[in-house]
Design a protein around this motif. Sequence first.
Motif: not given
Length: 89
Positions: A44-61, A64-74
């Motif tokens: 939920p929190f991480f330090d700058e300079g730390e190696k991570l894995i990022r998982l994202d879910i992004v709606p196709e749009q 010019d649409d706003e991306n309100k449904e995007q979620k991310e997890c580290y």
Amino acid sequence: MNITISKVEESGQEVLVKSSTYEDDKAVGLYNRLTDEYADQTLPFFDEGEKLIRLDIVPEQKPDDENKEQKECYFEFSEPLLEELSGHI
């Protein structure tokens, strides 16, 4: 919807590892299952300079649409975890 897995280097640069497109319900279900199944390795929190894995879910749009449904997890970085997550998507 697209689900992506990226490796975040210590420098902050992201390297796309894998991206797949699913129907909305299936994508949300898969994202939720992965974040629940690997919850003990999420950060939920991480330090700058730390190696991570990022998982994202992004709606196709449209661009010019706003991306309100995007979620991310580290996640805490490890090659085995990166391979496991990539195998699921």
